[in-house]
Structures are given as structure tokens and as C-alpha cells.
Design a protein around this motif. Structure first.
Motif, short mmCIF file in Angstrom:
data_model
loop_
_atom_site.label_atom_id
_atom_site.label_comp_id
_atom_site.label_asym_id
_atom_site.label_seq_id
_atom_site.Cartn_x
_atom_site.Cartn_y
_atom_site.Cartn_z
N ALA A 197 0.85 -1.20 0.00
CA ALA A 197 0.00 0.00 0.00
C ALA A 197 0.87 1.24 0.00
CB ALA A 197 -0.90 -0.01 1.24
N ALA A 198 0.25 2.37 -0.24
CA ALA A 198 0.99 3.64 -0.27
C ALA A 198 0.25 4.69 0.53
CB ALA A 198 1.15 4.12 -1.71
N ARG A 199 1.01 5.56 1.15
CA ARG A 199 0.42 6.75 1.79
C ARG A 199 1.12 7.96 1.19
NH1 ARG A 199 1.12 9.58 6.69
NH2 ARG A 199 -0.84 10.46 7.46
N GLY A 200 0.32 8.94 0.81
CA GLY A 200 0.87 10.16 0.20
C GLY A 200 1.22 11.20 1.24
N ILE A 201 1.83 12.28 0.77
CA ILE A 201 2.21 13.38 1.66
C ILE A 201 0.98 14.00 2.32
CG2 ILE A 201 3.08 15.76 1.61
CD1 ILE A 201 5.21 14.93 -0.21
N ASP A 202 -0.15 13.99 1.59
CA ASP A 202 -1.39 14.58 2.12
C ASP A 202 -2.17 13.60 2.99
OD1 ASP A 202 -2.17 12.71 0.27
OD2 ASP A 202 -3.38 14.08 -0.95
N GLY A 203 -1.60 12.44 3.27
CA GLY A 203 -2.30 11.46 4.10
C GLY A 203 -3.19 10.52 3.29
N GLY A 204 -3.30 10.75 1.98
CA GLY A 204 -4.09 9.86 1.12
C GLY A 204 -3.52 8.45 1.17
N PHE A 205 -4.39 7.47 1.00
CA PHE A 205 -3.97 6.08 1.17
C PHE A 205 -4.53 5.25 0.03
CE2 PHE A 205 -4.80 1.77 2.62
CZ PHE A 205 -3.58 1.41 3.20
N SER A 206 -3.76 4.29 -0.46
CA SER A 206 -4.22 3.44 -1.54
C SER A 206 -3.51 2.09 -1.45
CB SER A 206 -3.90 4.13 -2.87
OG SER A 206 -4.27 3.30 -3.92
N ALA A 207 -4.27 1.00 -1.53
CA ALA A 207 -3.66 -0.34 -1.43
C ALA A 207 -3.86 -1.11 -2.73
CB ALA A 207 -4.30 -1.11 -0.28
N PHE A 208 -2.90 -1.95 -3.06
CA PHE A 208 -3.07 -2.91 -4.15
C PHE A 208 -3.87 -4.09 -3.60
CE2 PHE A 208 0.79 -0.55 -5.14
CZ PHE A 208 0.54 -0.18 -6.45
N ASP A 209 -4.34 -4.96 -4.51
CA ASP A 209 -5.06 -6.15 -4.04
C ASP A 209 -4.17 -6.99 -3.15
OD1 ASP A 209 -7.57 -5.90 -5.42
OD2 ASP A 209 -6.40 -6.14 -7.25
N VAL A 210 -4.78 -7.59 -2.15
CA VAL A 210 -4.03 -8.46 -1.24
C VAL A 210 -3.43 -9.59 -2.07
CG1 VAL A 210 -4.14 -9.87 0.85
CG2 VAL A 210 -5.62 -7.86 0.62
N THR A 211 -2.18 -9.90 -1.80
CA THR A 211 -1.41 -10.85 -2.61
C THR A 211 -1.07 -12.08 -1.78
OG1 THR A 211 -0.47 -8.97 -3.78
CG2 THR A 211 0.73 -11.04 -3.96
N GLU A 212 -1.13 -13.24 -2.41
CA GLU A 212 -0.81 -14.49 -1.70
C GLU A 212 0.63 -14.90 -2.05
OE1 GLU A 212 -3.97 -17.26 -1.81
OE2 GLU A 212 -2.66 -18.96 -1.35
N ASN A 213 1.37 -15.29 -1.04
CA ASN A 213 2.81 -15.52 -1.23
C ASN A 213 3.22 -16.92 -0.81
OD1 ASN A 213 3.12 -12.75 -1.93
ND2 ASN A 213 3.01 -12.27 0.25
N GLU A 214 4.01 -17.55 -1.67
CA GLU A 214 4.51 -18.90 -1.38
C GLU A 214 6.04 -18.82 -1.28
OE1 GLU A 214 4.97 -22.84 -4.03
OE2 GLU A 214 3.21 -21.61 -4.47
N HIS A 215 6.58 -19.28 -0.15
CA HIS A 215 8.03 -19.23 0.04
C HIS A 215 8.64 -20.61 -0.18
CE1 HIS A 215 6.64 -15.68 2.26
NE2 HIS A 215 7.82 -15.17 1.99
N ARG A 216 9.87 -20.62 -0.67
CA ARG A 216 10.66 -21.86 -0.73
C ARG A 216 12.00 -21.56 -0.10
NH1 ARG A 216 9.77 -24.29 -6.82
NH2 ARG A 216 7.59 -24.86 -6.52
N ASN A 217 12.42 -22.39 0.81
CA ASN A 217 13.69 -22.16 1.54
C ASN A 217 13.73 -20.75 2.11
OD1 ASN A 217 14.56 -24.73 0.64
ND2 ASN A 217 15.22 -23.82 -1.31
N HIS A 218 12.60 -20.29 2.66
CA HIS A 218 12.50 -18.97 3.30
C HIS A 218 12.57 -17.80 2.32
CE1 HIS A 218 12.40 -20.20 7.49
NE2 HIS A 218 13.29 -21.12 7.17
N ILE A 219 12.65 -18.08 1.01
CA ILE A 219 12.71 -16.98 0.04
C ILE A 219 11.41 -16.98 -0.75
CG2 ILE A 219 13.97 -16.05 -1.96
CD1 ILE A 219 16.45 -17.49 -0.93
#
Ligand code: AMP
Length: 362
Positions: A197-219
Motif C-alpha cells: 500500500a501507499a500513503r501520500g504526503i497529504d495522508g491519502g492512502f491506496s492499497a493494491f489487491d491483497v497478494t498471496e505468497n509462497e516461500h521456498r527455503n524462506h525466500i
């Protein structure tokens, strides 16, 4: 009211890795120049910018010259010394600032803030000695648990799983046996997700879609947006991200990583950690979103309005190319559905992130 930095302005970026490289490329599209400050000679970001300073993060003379050559400073790497950001802040705006960095550099501060704001985390105990660890494992935090250094851990480094109480001494030795650790209850998660997500200088806020993450060997191996979670859970994740950003006076893009436990009405999010920078799990946004996380960050740092985060396909997948996996580049380049990003690193060491591939899915 802060005025936006116009095209032609130069943004200073602390850190010269692939994140700095992709930030500089995104900034260039908006007419924003980048000046990279990094100690390593072979920094991937040096390849794509007109200016760079090669110096250590504590070199005050170099930092001062750098600060005077840019209109704002940001960072692509969270282990920049807080003192460096404080020094620069006296000369030029630094976004995000020292407050956010201080929180994100310490797992204890991150968890304490998340809890203060009403979010859940794994149960944890502060560990400064083997005796602390043995005491915690005997009482409130039974094994299995994960012992982590509070600071400077990444990609599973500075972590040891404690399967049984008898493993305490080995785990303590494995993370270096120094004060400044944390023991977390092992979370039997259904999946891992992140909010970028991002927050602007004026306090505006915007998020990308929630993303699902799969790790292998902690990476991180693979990210897919959108994540397979309920809308209500997704809203909770974004809401926590917004509240953390507000509490930290944050400006720029950041990521919150969560564990998802349970399912259906019992689905819950636990905050794992915060990254005060653009994040690997947001790379899909380069092709998959109206505005990429990199452009969004440059917009925020330059005081521009935040861009649209509309996803451009029903689903988007990103796969990291680690170590010798980049050897596949001819096959990937021949695949019309694959978007290749090569980080320009010369040497393909094991575990090193060399690039990634994004696919828009039907
Ligand atoms: P971290 O450096 O905290 O992001 O941890 C790296 C990875 O280790 C996470 O993405 C999880 O896959 C795993 N991990 C870390 N902490 C825990 C925990 N408390 N319970 C279960 N898995 C964990």
C-alpha cells in the motif's frame, strides 16, 4: 501544503539493489530523475541512472553532497542506519522518515505497534539470553516456536525453529547467541499474504489487491493476486496497513506481511512483519496494475497524487528467478505470455534474486 516536485526533479535513493533499479526506471517514465547512493560497486541500480554515489551509509561528507544534489530522499533497503536518515533529514526531506525505519528495523517494535492498533500477531517473548529462552519455552511459549533476531534478519536469515524444549541451546547458538532476539509461537498458517500500500504526503492512502505468497527455503517463490481470502479478511488487512502507516507518519509504499489462519468465519490475520519500502510481493503490479508499486512510491515521495491500483487481469502471477534459474531466460523470452524482468546482476549466486517473471492469468 507541500507542493509536488515537478518532472526534472531528482530523487535520491538509498540502496542500489533491484528495488532501487525498478524505482529509478518507474521514476524516469514520470520525468523524475534518480540519484542512487550505495556502497557496492556492482549495484544493479547504477546501470539505469545517470548519477550515483558509491560510499558507505555513514560517510557524512558523501551524504551531505548527495543530499544537496536531490530534492527528496527515499530508500529501497530497510537496514539503512537510522542515524543516516536523521542526518539527511536535516538537509532534505526523507520519505519515509526515521520513525518508520526505527519501527520496521525491530521485530519487537513492529509487533508492539500492530497490537497497540488492535491487530493480532503470533504470541512472542523478548529473549536476551539462553536462560530467557529456556524460561519462555518452559512457560508461556511452548515449542514449536521460532527464535529470531529482532534486527537485520531477511529471507529466513537470523532465524531458528525450535521444535522441542531440548533444542533451546542449539537454536540460541544458531542465531548467534547475542541479546536482542524474540521467540514467536509457531503459527500453523493456511497461507501467507501481504498488503502492499501507499500513503501520500497529504495522508491519502491506496492499497493494491491483497497478494498471496509462497516461500521456498524462506525466500519468496511465487506471488498471486488476488489472494484466496474472504473480502472481509482482505478489508481487515488493508485497514491494519492504513492504521500502521498513519501511526508512523509514513510516506511512500510499504508492505505488511500476514499469516492467515483458520477458514470461513474463523479466518484470521496475524501481522508478521512490515517492510518500509517497495516489496517483492508487489512486483506483479508492474504489468498487472494501472500503476506499479514503483511508480506509486515515486509519486508519493515526489508529493504527486497516488495512481490507480486497478488490477488489469482476473489474476496476476509473479515468480522469482533465484540463482541459476535465470539460465532459463531464452525460454522465458520466447513465451509470449511471460514478462521478464532481469535485474542485471552479473553473478548468479545460490539464493540470490536474479529477476522475475510475471504472467497475467485469464
Ligand atoms: P520472516 O523473516 O519473519 O518473514 O520469516 C520468513 C518465513 O518463515 C515466513 O514467511 C514464514 O514462512 C516462516 N515463519 C516465520 N515466522 C513464523 C512463525 N512464527 N510461524 C510459522 N512460520 C513462520
Amino acid at each position: 501544503m507541500t507542493t509536488a516536485l515537478p518532472p526534472g526533479s531528482t530523487i535520491g535513493i538509498l540502496g542500489g539493489g533491484q528495488l532501487g533499479r525498478m524505482l529509478a526506471l518507474a521514476g524516469a517514465r514520470l520525468g523524475l530523475r534518480s540519484h542512487i547512493f550505495a556502497p557496492e560497486e556492482d549495484s544493479p541500480a547504477f546501470d539505469v541512472t545517470r548519477w550515483h554515489t558509491r560510499a558507505g551509509y555513514r560517510d557524512e561528507a558523501a551524504l551531505e553532497t548527495f543530499a544537496r544534489s536531490v530534492s527528496a530522499v527515499t530508500l529501497e533497503f530497510e537496514n539503512i542506519p537510522v542515524g543516516t536518515v536523521e542526518f539527511l533529514s536535516r538537509l532534505v526531506p526523507v520519505r519515509p522518515g526515521a520513525k518508520a525505519l526505527r519501527c520496521a528495523q525491530d521485530r519487537l517494535n513492529e509487533k508492539a505497534l500492530a497490537r497497540e492498533l488492535g491487530a493480532m500477531t503470533a504470541d512472542f517473548a523478548v529473549i536476551d539470553s539462553l536462560a530467557d529462552l529456556e524460561r519462555a519455552l518452559a512457560g508461556p511459549l511452548e515449542a514449536p516456536a521460532v527464535l529470531k533476531t529482532r534486527r537485520f534478519g531477511y529471507d529466513g536469515k537470523g532465524q531458528a525453529k525450535v521444535m522441542r524444549r531440548e533444542d533451546a541451546a542449539a537454536a540460541w547458538a544458531a542465531i548467534g547467541g547475542k541479546p536482542g532476539a524474540i521467540l514467536e509461537a509457531f503459527v500453523p498458517f493456511e497461507r501467507e499474504v501481504s498488503v502492499v500500500a501507499a500513503r501520500g504526503i497529504d495522508g491519502g492512502f491506496s492499497a493494491f489487491d491483497v497478494t498471496e505468497n509462497e516461500h521456498r527455503n524462506h525466500i519468496l517463490h511465487r506471488s498471486v493476486a488476488p489472494a484466496r481470502i474472504s473480502e472481509a479478511t482482505g478489508r481487515m488487512g488493508v485497514d491494519t496497513a492504513r492504521r500502521m502507516a498513519e501511526a508512523l507518519d509514513y510516506v511512500g509504499v510499504f508492505a505488511i506481511e500476514y499469516f492467515v489462519t483458520g477458514s470461513g468465519a474463523g479466518e484470521r490475520l496475524l501481522v508478521n512483519e512490515m517492510a518500509p519500502r517497495v516489496h517483492n510481493s508487489g512486483h506483479w503490479t508492474i504489468e498487472g496494475s494501472d500503476t506499479s508499486q514503483f511508480e506509486q512510491h515515486m509519486r508519493a515521495v515526489a508529493g504527486w497524487p497516488l495512481g490507480s491500483t486497478r488490477r488489469r487481469a482476473p489474476a496476476v502471477e509473479m515468480i522469482n528467478l533465484i540463482g541459476d534459474e535465470m539460465g532459463e531466460w531464452t525460454r522465458i523470452a520466447a513465451d509470449a505470455g511471460a514478462q521478464l524482468q532481469h535485474y542485471g546482476k552479473a553473478e548468479a549466486r545460490a539464493g540470490r534474486k536474479m529477476g522475475h517473471v510475471t504472467r497475467l492469468l485469464g
